[in-house]
Design an enzyme around this catalytic site. Structure first.
Site, PDB file in Angstrom:
ATOM      1  N   GLN A 192      36.053  37.864  35.053  1.00 44.48           N
ATOM      2  CA  GLN A 192      37.333  38.397  34.587  1.00 44.48           C
ATOM      3  C   GLN A 192      37.132  39.403  33.477  1.00 44.48           C
ATOM      4  O   GLN A 192      38.069  40.043  33.049  1.00 44.48           O
ATOM      5  CB  GLN A 192      38.119  37.233  33.955  1.00 44.48           C
ATOM      6  CG  GLN A 192      39.238  36.701  34.739  1.00 44.48           C
ATOM      7  CD  GLN A 192      39.828  35.510  34.052  1.00 44.48           C
ATOM      8  OE1 GLN A 192      39.252  34.430  34.063  1.00 44.48           O
ATOM      9  NE2 GLN A 192      41.003  35.660  33.454  1.00 44.48           N
ATOM     10  N   GLU A 248      50.972  34.258  32.569  1.00 45.41           N
ATOM     11  CA  GLU A 248      50.798  32.956  31.926  1.00 45.41           C
ATOM     12  C   GLU A 248      52.069  32.119  31.755  1.00 45.41           C
ATOM     13  O   GLU A 248      52.034  30.905  31.916  1.00 45.41           O
ATOM     14  CB  GLU A 248      50.193  33.170  30.529  1.00 45.41           C
ATOM     15  CG  GLU A 248      48.801  33.740  30.547  1.00 45.41           C
ATOM     16  CD  GLU A 248      48.259  33.876  29.144  1.00 45.41           C
ATOM     17  OE1 GLU A 248      48.935  34.497  28.313  1.00 45.41           O
ATOM     18  OE2 GLU A 248      47.182  33.359  28.869  1.00 45.41           O
TER      19      GLU A 248
END
Ligand code: FAD
Ligand code: FES
Ligand code: FES
Length: 1254
Positions: A694, A1186
């Site tokens: 990532q 998120e």
């Protein structure tokens, strides 16, 4: 062409096509699903069924045809409708599960072109997805229910039959396929110890340990082998099932019998069906056989308790003694995995009797997840009454999961014979069961009180069912689940892709299996494989590492440890070092000590087990937050945020409450495990890495430091990730450094692919938290002061435990608590170090505050939603507890709209009514608001860069620093580029993320990826477009203008750099700004619990989310649903278990359950807040990755409400502890009653618990 040595290898490793994925290697995830076709000689038809390629040895497929996802359609020819629909319905995010989903659906359609919703749910029950939340997958596939589809594209399966005994031999294993029953019995006499491999779902994992197996394919050949026994034969007293019938066939036969016969005679079959519906996934049921299930003699397997209760008989046969009948009861099993069958005997068939009049049968199972999970306890119960009375003539009760073998509670049954089915019998039965079911407090598997409680609770359920049937004889219908499509607004013109629900840019490639992940890259010439050697001790000095035995093994090239690292043996993050290889000491089980490099995966794996490490144990050693508090073992910095005057506030409030809540951790369980390929280029020390990271820039940096070479010689390529969720930032950098070291040492390319178990052990996950709070509130529910201390379990190094800061920064959620103090302490324990996970501490910080609100409401006797409303931020200009200015307007809008759309108030009343009229089932509803900060509070990360190249033909290449991991960052970048350049998305291409194209990129995290990349793409417009505009005023990027620009020597390449906001925190003075902006939302969920088993159903969820002006509503809704379902896992199902020695015991999907299709609320409505704006971010959108995880806390609080309703009815208080996740065990034990009282908790210190709450 396969070599002989591949014969024992599973199909997964043989297909060598990219579409069949490794997700777990144990049949637990469905990523490797393929279709097998075999000829059914008896019915002259070809059978098509799904299997898990990872459990299917290649040698057992003789005579079968295998279809993988590549075989049904491709982007180069034509997509199959199944592939097209999952893609277009936005059912593919990271895409790693997609081929498996496609194959399950394809096979269903192959057998049933017009399936029902229930068929689809059943077909997909064995396929897990960690990204989507399942709804869009179902939406795509449910279109097959209505439309008439003609599928002529199905390839014809070719099969052949064996007519002579076949032997297949490889270096380690000999596998013999007998030709008929006589041949089989002869072989069993000759090789009595050789197991009979049928479905291979039990033995598969251990197949490599066997030296000889006798393989009985369960379809066409077994018809010959087992003569009549293979079929389902109705004899006068019941059905005789061939032992090698699959569980799917068993289910079909039982369904047929139930359909065609009188209900009274098929009561036993109905009970069996109850179990079969939840037993494993479809693929496993297609492979697993009834005989294998019985003879595996595993008490967690479900069939034995039911079959024993039904008084089934086994027909077994050997060459020497012919046929004999054995009753299936507790005496069949002599130990775990052992039966009384003689080694030369085989099981031919199972006779399952019809039910008699006045006979009642039930089967029970309770698992961690509603479906596709091994049962914790299972039971089969049968009672026969004297005709026309309620007097018990005979009673059979069997339990699985309460001992090493099947348990019959014979004494209890005996004592109840002759008694009337009434209250007295019930009371005595429970007492007798309590006495008879022996389960030591230290029993394997733990959950002792729960398991004991389940034995009595199951009986009580049986008692009630029978009583009801005796009275009324009615059946309870299952409810039908429907997944309504979401409607989103189309705000802009259809020419401009921004704002439209564009399909994920790689969805077609993902659905056809063409999308490449790192492990799909074909082996490079001379490639080696590296396998990690990890510590087996939690805290010890390393005395010696002896790899000599491993080095002597075939194929082993070298062994690496700390001394082999040419540069620095460490990885740094914000000045916190972490060793790559442990040098002198280990501080957790799973810490990497060394690595074996070998020619193949299998050789490296076996050799790694041979490396001998000598340890000297050290003290102290502890694992839990509580123990860390006792040892005062905390990392620095210790953080604090405070506003107001706490002491003064506590003096003036009406009430003070002190309590705590524990929140368990969570495993990322991305479907693609971590790994990479490191390729040395041989010149100037250059190295290329194809890596699942990532944060490729960080990986590049760590590899450089490890090798002692400059970053400019290391190139990291990231095409896509099969999910990441924060888990592929840190540990992947260490793995990359180790693999790169191996590549440099050997001078050859090296591949590293973590197995699922190692991935879970080594890389760790979300931090467990303990929140201790003191709250001062007034009787009207206004909270005046809250003093919360957060403890997180950080593990053995600091790693990304800075997530504690985010927990503190989110502790106020949407509430204006005038006096608020949060302290954050990261506990240093001897566990693998915890790391970032979607939400980065937010879901924990918010959850503790919501728990405070909930408890205050309970104490005040007010509805929790009212207390939430009383305490919300309301003024147009508000300040967080760290003095960041914001407006809560959109949060309040989300809240009001959510309650309205959910019909909260009406449903609350309906729930109250339901609870009054149902004693053992209770419902609860809960709603929470949310304010979630977007961006990195470490301001320097808030930057993004993009490179845009325009070629002379007018095509455009965009490169950016973000990584595509399912969140759709590439799709959004394409939309933005298309909008800016006014060229169709089809003319723009994004190849990969590469450190050579965009240097020093920030991690794709903190919900900030799209903001950063989107703004960067937008910013480049200024540098490039202005030049071009001089030449061609309109229609940028049309061919003549571009060519003209080229001729005029205008650069057709430009970078865009977005310098994000300078967020920062002054922790000394509790002063922000910590975030770029806030994303708001609200959610309302309703659940139903079964008070007797702790099972819960998610009934309905409504979410209203503010994503500003959505760039792509389909992707945003996908993120919301996926995040929410991940939150369901966090707050209700996913439970990591550690032994007393600090060893992680839940290391795969068999032990660790993530949400499956059955966990998604049947009514799941996601709405994007209309007319929402965000002046700060790209095209007024908002980051969304998120925040939605936390919204699933509504399920937790709804469960708490339901449990409270049950407790109130029993005269117990509304206030009770409930840790997260609210598992079936915790729900059951919180619904205290006479049954839980029979299983009291043993005193601490009097026993050795099986697992600990860390
Ligand atoms: C992911 C997963 C989930 C599962 N979930 C569940 C669940 O929820 N509930 C549940 O009950 N089970 C579950 N199972 C277990 C599964 O049902 C059993 O593994 C299966 O039934 C065993 O059958 P098999 O044909 O694959 O046996 P195999 O693995 O081929 O053989 C198993 C054993 O049985 C012996 N054997 C088999 N047939 C004969 C015969 N005819 N004569 C003599 N010996 C024989 C073999 O020698 C071997 O020792 C699950 C398994 C997996 C992999
Ligand atoms: S890889 Fe085969 S089921 Fe998971
Ligand atoms: S899309 Fe299903 S796991 Fe990622």
């Amino acid at each position: 062409m396969l070599s002989q040595n591949h014969l024992h290898v599973s199909l997964l490793y043989i297909v060598l096509l990219t579409g069949t994925k490794y997700g777990c290697g144990g049949g637990g995830c469905g990523a490797c699903t393929v279709m097998v076709s075999k000829y059914d000689q008896l019915n002259n038809r070809v059978l098509h069924y799904t299997v898990n390629a990872c459990l299917q040895p290649i040698c057992t497929l003789h005579g079968a045809a295998v279809v993988t996802v590549e075989g049904i359609g491709s982007t180069k020819t034509k997509l199959h409708p199944v592939q097209e629909r999952i893609a277009k319905a936005h059912g593919s995010q990271c895409g790693f599960c997609t081929p498996g989903m496609v194959m399950s659906m394809y096979t269903l359609l192959r057998n049933k072109p017009h399936p029902t919703m229930e068929d689809i749910r059943e077909a997909l029950g064995g396929n897990l997805c960690r990204c989507t939340g399942y709804r869009p997958i179902i939406d795509g596939f449910k279109t097959f229910c209505d439309v008439s589809n003609a599928f002529n594209l199905f390839p014809q399966a070719k099969t052949c039959l064996l007519s002579t005994q076949t032997e297949l031999t490889c270096d380690r294993l000999k596998l013999i396929s007998p030709v008929d029953l006589t041949n089989l019995l002869e072989l069993k006499t000759e090789y009595p110890e050789a197991p009979v491999v049928v479905g291979n779902t039990t033995i598969g994992i251990n197949l490599l340990l066997c030296h000889l197996c006798i393989h009985c394919p369960f379809l066409e050949r077994t018809f010959q082998l087992f003569v009549i026994y293979l079929l389902c034969v109705h004899v006068h007293a019941g059905v005789s099932m061939g032992a090698v019938c699959t569980l799917s066939s068993l289910k079909e036969e039982m369904e047929r019998a139930v359909r065609e016969m009188e209900a009274e005679r098929t009561r036993g079959y109905q009970a069996l069906l109850q179990t079969l519906r939840c037993l494993a996934g479809k693929q496993i049921r297609n492979m697993a056989t009834i005989g294998g299930n019985i003879l595996s003699a595993n008490p967690k397997y479900d069939l034995n308790s039911v079959l024993a209760a039904l008084d089934c008989t086994l027909q077994v046969m050997s060459k020497e003694n012919g046929t004999r009948a054995i009753t299936l009861n507790e005496e069949l099993f002599t130990g775990f995995g052992k039966t009384v069958l003689r080694p030369d005997e085989v099981l031919l068939s199972i006779d399952i009797p019809y039910s008699k009049p006045w006979e009642f049968v039930s089967a029970f199972r309770q698992a961690q997840r509603r479906e596709f999970a091994f049962s914790i306890v299972n039971a089969g119960m049968k009672v026969l009454f004297r005709e026309g009375t309620n007097i018990v003539e005979s009673l059979n009760i069997y339990y699985g999961g309460v001992g090493p073998t099947l348990v019959k509670v014979g004494r209890t049954c005996q004592k109840l014979v002759g008694r009337s089915w009434g209250e007295e019998l019930l009371a005595d039965a429970c007492r007798l069961l309590e006495e008879e079911v022996e389960l030591s407090d230290s029993a394997h598997g733990g959950k002792v009180e729960y398991r004991k409680t389940l034995t009595t609770s199951f009986f009580f359920k049986f008692y009630m069912q029978v009583l009801q049937e005796l009275r009324e004889r009615v059946h309870i219908q299952d409810s039908v689940c429907l997944f309504p499509l979401q409607l989103v607004s189309n705000a802009q013109s259809s020419q401009d892709p921004v704002g439209h629900p564009m399909m994920h840019q790689a969805a077609f490639h993902q659905a056809t299996g063409e999308a490449q992940y790192y492990d799909d890259i074909p082996a490079v010439q001379g490639e080696l494989f590296v396998y990690m050697v990890t510590s087996t001790r939690a805290h010890a000095k390393i005395i010696n590492i002896d790899p000599s035995e491993a080095l002597g093994m075939t194929g082993v090239v070298t062994f690496l440890s700390a001394g082999d690292v040419p540069g620095q043996n460490r990885r740094m993050l914000f000045n916190n070092p972490e060793e790559l290889f442990a040098e002198e000491e280990v501080s957790c089980v799973g810490q990497i000590i060394g690595a074996v490099v070998a020619e193949s995966r299998e050789q490296a794996r076996r050799a790694a087990q041979m490396v001998k490490v000598t340890y000297q144990d050290l003290l102290p050693v502890f694992f839990t937050i509580e123990e860390a508090i006792q040892h005062q073992s905390f990392f620095d910095p210790k953080r604090k945020l405070e506003r107001g005057d706490m002491d003064k506030a506590f003096e003036t409030v009406d009430q003070i409450l002190e309590d705590e809540i524990y929140l368990g951790g969570q495993e990322h369980f991305y479907m693609e495990t971590q790994g990479l390929i490191a390729v040395p280029k041989g010149e100037n020390g250059e190295l290329e890495l194809f890596v699942a990271s990532q944060h490729s820039a960080y990986t590049q940096e760590v590899v450089g430091i490890t090798l002692g070479i400059d970053s400019n010689k290391i190139t990291c390529h990231v095409r896509r990730l099969g999910g990441a969720f924060g888990g592929k930032v840190m540990k992947i950098a260490s793995l990359s450094a180790i693999t790169a070291t191996a590549a440099v040492k050997t001078g050859r390319p090296v591949r590293c692919v973590l197995e699922r178990g190692d991935d879970m052990l080594i890389t760790s996950g979300r931090h467990p938290f303990l929140g201790k709070y003191k709250v001062g509130y007034n009787n009207d529910g206004t909270i005046m002061a809250a003093d919360i201390t957060y403890y997180s379990n950080g593990g053995c190094t600091l790693n990304e435990s800075l997530i504690m800061e985010k927990a503190l920064l989110h502790m106020d959620n949407g509430y204006k608590i005038p006096n608020l103090r949060g302290r954050g302490l990261v506990c240093k324990t001897y566990l693998p170090s915890y790391t970032a996970f979607r939400g980065f501490g937010g879901p924990q910080g918010l959850m503790v505050m919501e728990s405070v609100l909930h408890e205050v409401a309970v104490k005040c006797g007010l509805p929790p939603q009212k207390v939430r409303e009383i305490n919300m931020y309301r003024e147009e200009e508000c300040y967080t507890h760290y003095k960041q200015l914001f407006s809560p307007r959109d949060m309040l809008r989300c809240w009001d709209e959510c309650l309205d759309k959910a019909g909260y108030h009406d449903r609350l009343q309906a729930i109250q009514q339901f609870n009054t009229s149902n004693r053992w089932k209770k419902r609860g509803i809960s709603a929470v608001p949310m304010k979630f900060g977007v961006g990195f509070s470490k301001g320097f990360f808030n930057q993004g860069a993009a490179l845009v190249n325009i070629y002379k033909d007018g095509s455009v290449l965009v490169a950016h620093g973000g990584t595509e991991m399912g969140q759709g960052i590439n799709t959004k970048a394409l939309q933005i580029a298309s909008h800016i350049l006014k060229v169709p998305m089809s003319s723009i291409h994004i190849k990969e993320t590469c450190t050579g194209n965009v240097p020093n990129a920030a991690p794709s995290a903190a919900s900030f990826g799209t903001d950063a990349v989107g703004m960067a793409v937008k910013v480049f417009q200024r540098s490039l477009a202005s030049d071009l505009f001089v030449i061609a005023c309109n229609d940028l990027c049309s061919f003549p203008q571009i060519f003209e620009a080229y001729c005029q020597k205008v650069s057709l390449s430009a970078t865009g750099f977005f310098m994000g906001p300078h967020t920062d925190m002054d922790w000394e003075n509790s002063e922000g700004p910590a975030y770029y902006y806030f994303t708001f939302g609200a959610c309302c969920s309703e659940v139903e619990i079964d008070c007797l088993t702790g099972d819960h159903k998610n009934l309905r969820t409504d979410i209203v989310m503010d994503v500003g002006r959505s760039l792509n509503p389909a992707i945003d809704i996908g993120q919301i649903e996926g995040g929410f379902v991940q939150g369901i896992g966090l707050y209700t199902i996913e439970e990591l278990q550690f032994s007393l020695e600090g060893v992680l015991m839940t290391r795969g999907p068999s032990q660790y359950k993530i949400p499956a299709l059955c966990d998604v609320p049947p009514q799941f409505n996601v709405h994007l807040l209309a007319n929402a704006q965000n002046p700060h971010a790209i095209y007024r959108s908002k980051g969304i990755g998120e925040p939605p995880v936390f919204l699933a806390s509504t399920i937790f609080f709804a469960i708490k409400e339901a449990v409270a309703a049950a407790r109130r009815e029993r005269g117990l208080g509304d206030s009770f502890p409930l840790s997260s996740p609210a598992t079936a065990e915790r729900i059951r034990m919180a619904c205290e009653d006479q049954f839980t009282e029979m299983a009291p908790s043993p005193e601490k210190g009097t026993f050795k618990p099986w697992s600990i709450n860390i």
